[in-house]
Write a protein that holds these residues in place. Sequence first.
Motif, PDB file in Angstrom:
ATOM      1  N   TRP A  47      77.070  53.968  50.696  1.00  0.00           N
ATOM      2  CA  TRP A  47      77.679  54.904  49.753  1.00  0.00           C
ATOM      3  C   TRP A  47      76.835  56.171  49.639  1.00  0.00           C
ATOM      4  O   TRP A  47      77.326  57.262  49.874  1.00  0.00           O
ATOM      5  CB  TRP A  47      77.865  54.236  48.382  1.00  0.00           C
ATOM      6  N   LEU A  48      75.572  56.027  49.286  1.00  0.00           N
ATOM      7  CA  LEU A  48      74.748  57.224  49.066  1.00  0.00           C
ATOM      8  C   LEU A  48      74.486  57.959  50.379  1.00  0.00           C
ATOM      9  O   LEU A  48      74.472  59.192  50.416  1.00  0.00           O
ATOM     10  CB  LEU A  48      73.426  56.855  48.380  1.00  0.00           C
ATOM     11  N   ASP A  49      74.282  57.198  51.461  1.00  0.00           N
ATOM     12  CA  ASP A  49      74.084  57.849  52.763  1.00  0.00           C
ATOM     13  C   ASP A  49      75.353  58.566  53.214  1.00  0.00           C
ATOM     14  O   ASP A  49      75.300  59.626  53.831  1.00  0.00           O
ATOM     15  CB  ASP A  49      73.705  56.814  53.843  1.00  0.00           C
ATOM     16  N   SER A  83      61.343  54.733  45.172  1.00  0.00           N
ATOM     17  CA  SER A  83      61.020  55.820  46.095  1.00  0.00           C
ATOM     18  C   SER A  83      62.282  56.532  46.604  1.00  0.00           C
ATOM     19  O   SER A  83      62.208  57.639  47.123  1.00  0.00           O
ATOM     20  CB  SER A  83      60.225  55.269  47.280  1.00  0.00           C
ATOM     21  N   ASP A  84      63.426  55.896  46.438  1.00  0.00           N
ATOM     22  CA  ASP A  84      64.693  56.544  46.802  1.00  0.00           C
ATOM     23  C   ASP A  84      65.188  57.298  45.573  1.00  0.00           C
ATOM     24  O   ASP A  84      65.759  56.711  44.651  1.00  0.00           O
ATOM     25  CB  ASP A  84      65.701  55.470  47.245  1.00  0.00           C
ATOM     26  N   VAL A  85      64.950  58.606  45.552  1.00  0.00           N
ATOM     27  CA  VAL A  85      65.233  59.380  44.333  1.00  0.00           C
ATOM     28  C   VAL A  85      66.720  59.514  44.037  1.00  0.00           C
ATOM     29  O   VAL A  85      67.106  60.008  42.986  1.00  0.00           O
ATOM     30  CB  VAL A  85      64.609  60.796  44.373  1.00  0.00           C
ATOM     31  N   ARG A  86      67.547  59.052  44.969  1.00  0.00           N
ATOM     32  CA  ARG A  86      68.987  59.112  44.696  1.00  0.00           C
ATOM     33  C   ARG A  86      69.390  58.099  43.620  1.00  0.00           C
ATOM     34  O   ARG A  86      70.416  58.236  42.997  1.00  0.00           O
ATOM     35  CB  ARG A  86      69.777  58.859  45.980  1.00  0.00           C
ATOM     36  N   PHE A  87      68.570  57.075  43.411  1.00  0.00           N
ATOM     37  CA  PHE A  87      68.836  56.144  42.301  1.00  0.00           C
ATOM     38  C   PHE A  87      68.283  56.763  41.031  1.00  0.00           C
ATOM     39  O   PHE A  87      67.093  57.078  40.955  1.00  0.00           O
ATOM     40  CB  PHE A  87      68.185  54.787  42.560  1.00  0.00           C
ATOM     41  N   VAL A  88      69.143  56.931  40.040  1.00  0.00           N
ATOM     42  CA  VAL A  88      68.723  57.658  38.834  1.00  0.00           C
ATOM     43  C   VAL A  88      68.624  56.769  37.600  1.00  0.00           C
ATOM     44  O   VAL A  88      68.139  57.198  36.559  1.00  0.00           O
ATOM     45  CB  VAL A  88      69.671  58.844  38.533  1.00  0.00           C
TER      46      VAL A  88
END
Lengths: 356, 367
Positions: free
Chosen positions: A119-121, A149-154
């Motif tokens: 999804w995010l990719d 470390s994956d800043v897309r997770f908020v």
Amino acid sequence: MDASFSAGVDCDVHIPESTTRPLVKYLNQHWRDEVATRGINNMELASFPSRVAFCARSDWRRADGAPPAELSVLQNKVLGRPGVGHAIVSCLHGCQALFSEDLGSVLAHATNEWIAREWLDAEPRLRGSILVHALNPDRAASEIEHRASDVRFVQVLLMAGSHQLLGNRTMWPIYAAAERHDLVIAIHAGSINHHAPTPLGWPATFAEEYANQALSCQQQALSMICEGVFSQFPRLKVVLMESGFGWVPSFLWRADKEWRSLRAEVPWVKERPSDIFRRHVRITCQPFDRYPSANELLRTLELIGADDMLLFSSDFPHWQFDGDEVIPRCVPPHIVQKMKCENPYRTYPRLAKVAA
Amino acid sequence: MTVSLAPNPVSSSKQRDTVIDVDIHAMPRCPTDLTKYMAKRWQQHMQEYGQSNRQAYVGGTVYPKAAPELARRDSWPPNGGLPGSDLDFMRLQHLNPNDIEIGVLQMVYPNIQERNSDLAIALCSAANDWQLAEWTDLEPRLKGSIVVPSNDPIASKEEISKRAGNRAFAQIMMTPRTFEPIGGKRYWPIFEAAAEHDLPIGMHAGGANGLPVTASGWPSFYIEEHQCQAMVPQAALMSMIFNGVFEQFPTLRLLVVEAGFGFVPSLGWRMDKVWETNRSELPNVKLPPSEYLRRNVWFSTQPIEETKERAELIELVSWIGWDRLLFASDYPHWDFDDPRYAFKIPMTSLQKRAVLSENARSVYRFK
């Protein structure tokens, strides 16, 4: 307004997946075998049965009646809205309800992996929610550390109906990890049903159960305030999702009154609960209640300080509104604008990190 | 809080409104006060075994309360016994100085969630005899509550039929925390009896049904439990409305006691929204839920809402309706509201009379 606030955010969008099908490839051989041998598949939470009306708008359902689970539909219905540049997605996967912390945390981990890769990719405008199995908070904190470390997770996702009240000290490793990484704690309507979803037991109708979610959210906010979560973690932000906001004024009046009488029992709560709530808690706007007239809605918005308190949400694909207007017309445009842009960016520090 | 026992200087004034207090707690001086109204067999049972509870302790809850016996420090009778157990002292401390014209006894004792269902029936009957003999017969200002073993609705109905003709009983008493959600058909015989005998139901916050007071288990502190207990009546209203209780019994009058009233408008608006979405699930709910709230449900005022601004309280009451609120003191409990000082907002004399007495007169059909 800061230029970085220009792309609006839809803060409550669902990926309606509750099976293990897409997760299998992210499991090791042992767990693949377990899932296959034991037929571990459908984990749809009883709080959100997909065929019930509020779980999917009828005109958004697929031909077989299921809620839409394709990225293309989400892109079209959510990111296609005027002024919406990002969406925070969450998957209310039923693995959270398992009593086995082993299977539960493995599936939560796989769900996060699946969200990140598929999804995010695939859609850079999406932001994610870290799913955890909260029965063992230390293990949940490890998952948060791993994912941080994956800043897309908020944010970190928890359910309003939980195994234990979320303020409990045993839960604090989750909040320590969240605060350390600027992750919001999102508490979403619904229950893992380790307890009956109402204080009276098991309700007869879905309507009753859904209406009760407003109480579950109040119980969680009260627990977190009284246990001292916000004294211990002063930078922590909590977002209450899909439980409305009409209950906020009376809840806070009462909480302040209780505190004035009984605060000796909780000496670490040094301010009025309403002040703590206003500083640490934000609320996604759906569902809007059914007001007799615009006046009651506008007054409620004033009473809760909607300017700062509310976050824009469509609650896609849940059914909270008809037609294209997510927010009733009478809500002043400057509030809608803040709900879409400034408030989300102030609430979720990691949104700006990706934008930067 | 201390209350002067001297005659109130303004009590002789003709301007002064009398008060109907819909929440007074009377207690036995000692357990045998009440058990003496039980059959020999049950007296013996109480002596050998006592009551069984749906919680950890024999004698009460696991949350140490704000004060011993939940009571105001000054409410312990000088001649001994529990707060609320001495009628003369209650007259001196509350009924006389606060101009109580009528007081409704809300019976939170004995524990009607007793596990032994036959004992529950015997206890309720004894509590009803006790109220007559030791309170309402001696003090005509006081009215009793028909205490029912609510988890045995058939037995409850029999007890109601037995007592309903006696005007010393003003209402049927329940707590919202029945063993199953209170709106379920299992409990309808009680509502049927209430409607048939034109008696209101007083649903007083509290009770111990063995289920956690939140949907996520047990809170740690009394400060949480106290507020969560006050949320339970909201769940009870949802249960009764969505199960169609007020559609089936359109004349039923329900008084929600000691849950506050700040939640009422938003609860109605929220239920209306859910009703709209799930209409097809609710064929027996013909009206928007807020209309049942407006037609069938009243609220006691204690503990009085403390809004941030006084104007907000006025607005709140205007949303609920001045005709829906009934004054309650909760004497002799620690969070007592004084009828003279509880309302810190300007009220017209009509509004004041409505809340202090006339709404109660109408709901309870007092002459």
